[in-house]
Motif scaffolding. Structure first.
Motif, PDB file in Angstrom:
ATOM      1  N   LYS A  27       0.838  -1.213   0.000  1.00 38.04           N
ATOM      2  CA  LYS A  27       0.000   0.000   0.000  1.00 38.04           C
ATOM      3  C   LYS A  27       0.868   1.256   0.000  1.00 38.04           C
ATOM      4  O   LYS A  27       0.591   2.209  -0.727  1.00 38.04           O
ATOM      5  N   MET A  28       1.947   1.234   0.783  1.00 40.93           N
ATOM      6  CA  MET A  28       2.847   2.404   0.820  1.00 40.93           C
ATOM      7  C   MET A  28       3.497   2.626  -0.544  1.00 40.93           C
ATOM      8  O   MET A  28       3.621   3.760  -1.006  1.00 40.93           O
ATOM      9  N   ILE A  29       3.899   1.532  -1.182  1.00 41.17           N
ATOM     10  CA  ILE A  29       4.524   1.619  -2.507  1.00 41.17           C
ATOM     11  C   ILE A  29       3.503   2.139  -3.525  1.00 41.17           C
ATOM     12  O   ILE A  29       3.804   3.002  -4.342  1.00 41.17           O
ATOM     13  N   TYR A  30       2.282   1.616  -3.429  1.00 40.06           N
ATOM     14  CA  TYR A  30       1.192   2.036  -4.326  1.00 40.06           C
ATOM     15  C   TYR A  30       0.920   3.532  -4.173  1.00 40.06           C
ATOM     16  O   TYR A  30       0.804   4.259  -5.155  1.00 40.06           O
ATOM     17  N   ASP A  31       0.833   3.990  -2.926  1.00 45.42           N
ATOM     18  CA  ASP A  31       0.513   5.396  -2.670  1.00 45.42           C
ATOM     19  C   ASP A  31       1.602   6.334  -3.180  1.00 45.42           C
ATOM     20  O   ASP A  31       1.326   7.489  -3.498  1.00 45.42           O
ATOM     21  N   MET A  32       2.830   5.832  -3.279  1.00 46.55           N
ATOM     22  CA  MET A  32       3.930   6.664  -3.782  1.00 46.55           C
ATOM     23  C   MET A  32       4.082   6.596  -5.300  1.00 46.55           C
ATOM     24  O   MET A  32       4.477   7.568  -5.923  1.00 46.55           O
ATOM     25  N   ASN A  33       3.797   5.422  -5.895  1.00 45.36           N
ATOM     26  CA  ASN A  33       4.160   5.207  -7.308  1.00 45.36           C
ATOM     27  C   ASN A  33       2.991   4.995  -8.259  1.00 45.36           C
ATOM     28  O   ASN A  33       3.161   5.146  -9.463  1.00 45.36           O
ATOM     29  N   CYS A  34       1.844   4.624  -7.768  1.00 46.59           N
ATOM     30  CA  CYS A  34       0.779   4.145  -8.645  1.00 46.59           C
ATOM     31  C   CYS A  34      -0.499   4.968  -8.541  1.00 46.59           C
ATOM     32  O   CYS A  34      -1.296   5.004  -9.481  1.00 46.59           O
ATOM     33  N   VAL A  35      -0.684   5.615  -7.382  1.00 50.93           N
ATOM     34  CA  VAL A  35      -1.969   6.245  -7.069  1.00 50.93           C
ATOM     35  C   VAL A  35      -2.297   7.385  -8.042  1.00 50.93           C
ATOM     36  O   VAL A  35      -3.465   7.633  -8.305  1.00 50.93           O
ATOM     37  N   VAL A  36      -1.281   8.046  -8.610  1.00 47.78           N
ATOM     38  CA  VAL A  36      -1.530   9.165  -9.546  1.00 47.78           C
ATOM     39  C   VAL A  36      -2.384   8.728 -10.731  1.00 47.78           C
ATOM     40  O   VAL A  36      -3.167   9.522 -11.240  1.00 47.78           O
ATOM     41  N   CYS A  37      -2.232   7.502 -11.176  1.00 49.96           N
ATOM     42  CA  CYS A  37      -3.022   7.007 -12.313  1.00 49.96           C
ATOM     43  C   CYS A  37      -4.107   6.025 -11.887  1.00 49.96           C
ATOM     44  O   CYS A  37      -5.224   6.071 -12.389  1.00 49.96           O
ATOM     45  N   PRO A  61      -2.172 -14.251 -13.592  1.00 53.23           N
ATOM     46  CA  PRO A  61      -1.266 -14.701 -12.527  1.00 53.23           C
ATOM     47  C   PRO A  61      -0.219 -13.632 -12.198  1.00 53.23           C
ATOM     48  O   PRO A  61       0.076 -12.771 -13.043  1.00 53.23           O
ATOM     49  N   ASP A  62       0.319 -13.711 -10.984  1.00 54.03           N
ATOM     50  CA  ASP A  62       1.321 -12.742 -10.528  1.00 54.03           C
ATOM     51  C   ASP A  62       2.473 -12.585 -11.514  1.00 54.03           C
ATOM     52  O   ASP A  62       2.955 -11.484 -11.734  1.00 54.03           O
ATOM     53  N   THR A  63       2.912 -13.695 -12.107  1.00 57.42           N
ATOM     54  CA  THR A  63       4.063 -13.627 -13.025  1.00 57.42           C
ATOM     55  C   THR A  63       3.787 -12.666 -14.179  1.00 57.42           C
ATOM     56  O   THR A  63       4.680 -11.938 -14.603  1.00 57.42           O
ATOM     57  N   MET A  64       2.554 -12.642 -14.679  1.00 52.79           N
ATOM     58  CA  MET A  64       2.222 -11.752 -15.790  1.00 52.79           C
ATOM     59  C   MET A  64       2.085 -10.311 -15.321  1.00 52.79           C
ATOM     60  O   MET A  64       2.455  -9.378 -16.038  1.00 52.79           O
ATOM     61  N   LEU A  65       1.547 -10.113 -14.118  1.00 51.29           N
ATOM     62  CA  LEU A  65       1.434  -8.755 -13.574  1.00 51.29           C
ATOM     63  C   LEU A  65       2.832  -8.181 -13.315  1.00 51.29           C
ATOM     64  O   LEU A  65       3.089  -7.010 -13.611  1.00 51.29           O
ATOM     65  N   ILE A  66       3.732  -9.023 -12.793  1.00 49.23           N
ATOM     66  CA  ILE A  66       5.116  -8.589 -12.557  1.00 49.23           C
ATOM     67  C   ILE A  66       5.738  -8.129 -13.871  1.00 49.23           C
ATOM     68  O   ILE A  66       6.367  -7.075 -13.942  1.00 49.23           O
ATOM     69  N   GLU A  67       5.512  -8.915 -14.913  1.00 45.92           N
ATOM     70  CA  GLU A  67       6.038  -8.605 -16.250  1.00 45.92           C
ATOM     71  C   GLU A  67       5.552  -7.220 -16.727  1.00 45.92           C
ATOM     72  O   GLU A  67       6.332  -6.399 -17.190  1.00 45.92           O
ATOM     73  N   SER A  68       4.250  -6.943 -16.557  1.00 44.20           N
ATOM     74  CA  SER A  68       3.701  -5.644 -16.987  1.00 44.20           C
ATOM     75  C   SER A  68       4.248  -4.500 -16.141  1.00 44.20           C
ATOM     76  O   SER A  68       4.539  -3.425 -16.668  1.00 44.20           O
ATOM     77  N   ILE A  69       4.365  -4.727 -14.848  1.00 47.85           N
ATOM     78  CA  ILE A  69       4.826  -3.651 -13.952  1.00 47.85           C
ATOM     79  C   ILE A  69       6.310  -3.381 -14.199  1.00 47.85           C
ATOM     80  O   ILE A  69       6.731  -2.228 -14.230  1.00 47.85           O
ATOM     81  N   GLU A  70       7.100  -4.415 -14.414  1.00 50.48           N
ATOM     82  CA  GLU A  70       8.541  -4.205 -14.647  1.00 50.48           C
ATOM     83  C   GLU A  70       8.809  -3.565 -15.999  1.00 50.48           C
ATOM     84  O   GLU A  70       9.681  -2.700 -16.115  1.00 50.48           O
ATOM     85  N   ASN A  71       8.081  -3.998 -17.025  1.00 51.04           N
ATOM     86  CA  ASN A  71       8.403  -3.546 -18.383  1.00 51.04           C
ATOM     87  C   ASN A  71       7.480  -2.458 -18.904  1.00 51.04           C
ATOM     88  O   ASN A  71       7.747  -1.869 -19.951  1.00 51.04           O
ATOM     89  N   GLY A  72       6.383  -2.189 -18.193  1.00 53.03           N
ATOM     90  CA  GLY A  72       5.432  -1.186 -18.646  1.00 53.03           C
ATOM     91  C   GLY A  72       4.532  -1.735 -19.742  1.00 53.03           C
ATOM     92  O   GLY A  72       4.754  -2.835 -20.261  1.00 53.03           O
ATOM     93  N   LYS A  73       3.487  -0.973 -20.050  1.00 54.78           N
ATOM     94  CA  LYS A  73       2.528  -1.385 -21.077  1.00 54.78           C
ATOM     95  C   LYS A  73       1.843  -0.122 -21.585  1.00 54.78           C
ATOM     96  O   LYS A  73       1.145   0.542 -20.816  1.00 54.78           O
ATOM     97  N   ASN A  74       2.081   0.251 -22.823  1.00 51.64           N
ATOM     98  CA  ASN A  74       1.530   1.486 -23.398  1.00 51.64           C
ATOM     99  C   ASN A  74       1.820   2.678 -22.468  1.00 51.64           C
ATOM    100  O   ASN A  74       2.977   2.972 -22.218  1.00 51.64           O
ATOM    101  N   VAL A  75       0.772   3.313 -21.933  1.00 49.95           N
ATOM    102  CA  VAL A  75       0.951   4.488 -21.060  1.00 49.95           C
ATOM    103  C   VAL A  75       1.529   4.104 -19.687  1.00 49.95           C
ATOM    104  O   VAL A  75       2.146   4.906 -19.004  1.00 49.95           O
ATOM    105  N   MET A  76       1.313   2.862 -19.306  1.00 48.28           N
ATOM    106  CA  MET A  76       1.799   2.365 -18.014  1.00 48.28           C
ATOM    107  C   MET A  76       3.329   2.346 -18.019  1.00 48.28           C
ATOM    108  O   MET A  76       3.942   1.677 -18.842  1.00 48.28           O
ATOM    109  N   PRO A  77       3.957   3.134 -17.125  1.00 51.38           N
ATOM    110  CA  PRO A  77       5.428   3.202 -17.122  1.00 51.38           C
ATOM    111  C   PRO A  77       6.077   1.918 -16.583  1.00 51.38           C
ATOM    112  O   PRO A  77       5.453   1.166 -15.844  1.00 51.38           O
ATOM    113  N   ALA A  78       7.322   1.688 -16.967  1.00 52.30           N
ATOM    114  CA  ALA A  78       8.092   0.530 -16.497  1.00 52.30           C
ATOM    115  C   ALA A  78       8.713   0.846 -15.143  1.00 52.30           C
ATOM    116  O   ALA A  78       9.209   1.945 -14.921  1.00 52.30           O
TER     117      ALA A  78
END
Ligand code: HEC
Length: 100
Positions: A27-37, A61-78
């Protein structure tokens, strides 16, 4: 000799055990890095962002979410190099608490 083998086995077991994901830290990580979008409680601010409050995209599955969060997806930053793997696991654990 027997002890040395046992010690080696214990070290290997400790190294391969991944730390349990911590949604409170997530939640702390989310509030710092993700909450803006993705918005407070997973209600998106950005129209293109999925609603985690509705559980969107979280059926993957988590493995695919990790992949999107690490590498980004369209507007979603890496976040590779910004968040560590364990922090990403924590944030995913938090995302999974948002849909109710
Ligand atoms: C600049 C805005 C922005 C930020 C910051 C952001 N996201 Fe996203 N995120 C998006 C958008 C937009 C999408 C939809 C991407 C697409 O599918 O086109 C998305 C998609 C996702 C997805 C779904 C990926 C998939 O494979 O379907 C996850 C999970 C996610 N974001 C998690 C996070 C996390 C965790 C953070 C913070 C560490 C974060 N996002 C930060 C905008 C953002």
């Amino acid at each position: 000799m027997k002890h040395a083998i046992l010690a080696a086995a214990l070290i290997l077991a400790a190294a391969s055990t991944t730390q349990a994901a911590d949604p409170a830290n997530g939640k702390m990580i989310y509030d710092m890095n993700c909450v803006v979008c993705h918005g407070v409680g997973g209600h998106p601010v950005l129209p293109a962002a999925p609603s985690f409050a509705k559980g969107e995209r979280l059926m993957q599955p988590d493995t695919m979410l990790i992949e999107s969060i690490e590498n980004g997806k369209n507007v979603m930053p890496a976040f590779l190099g910004i968040l560590r793997r364990q922090e990403i696991r924590d944030v995913i654990a938090y995302l999974r608490t948002l849909h109710r």
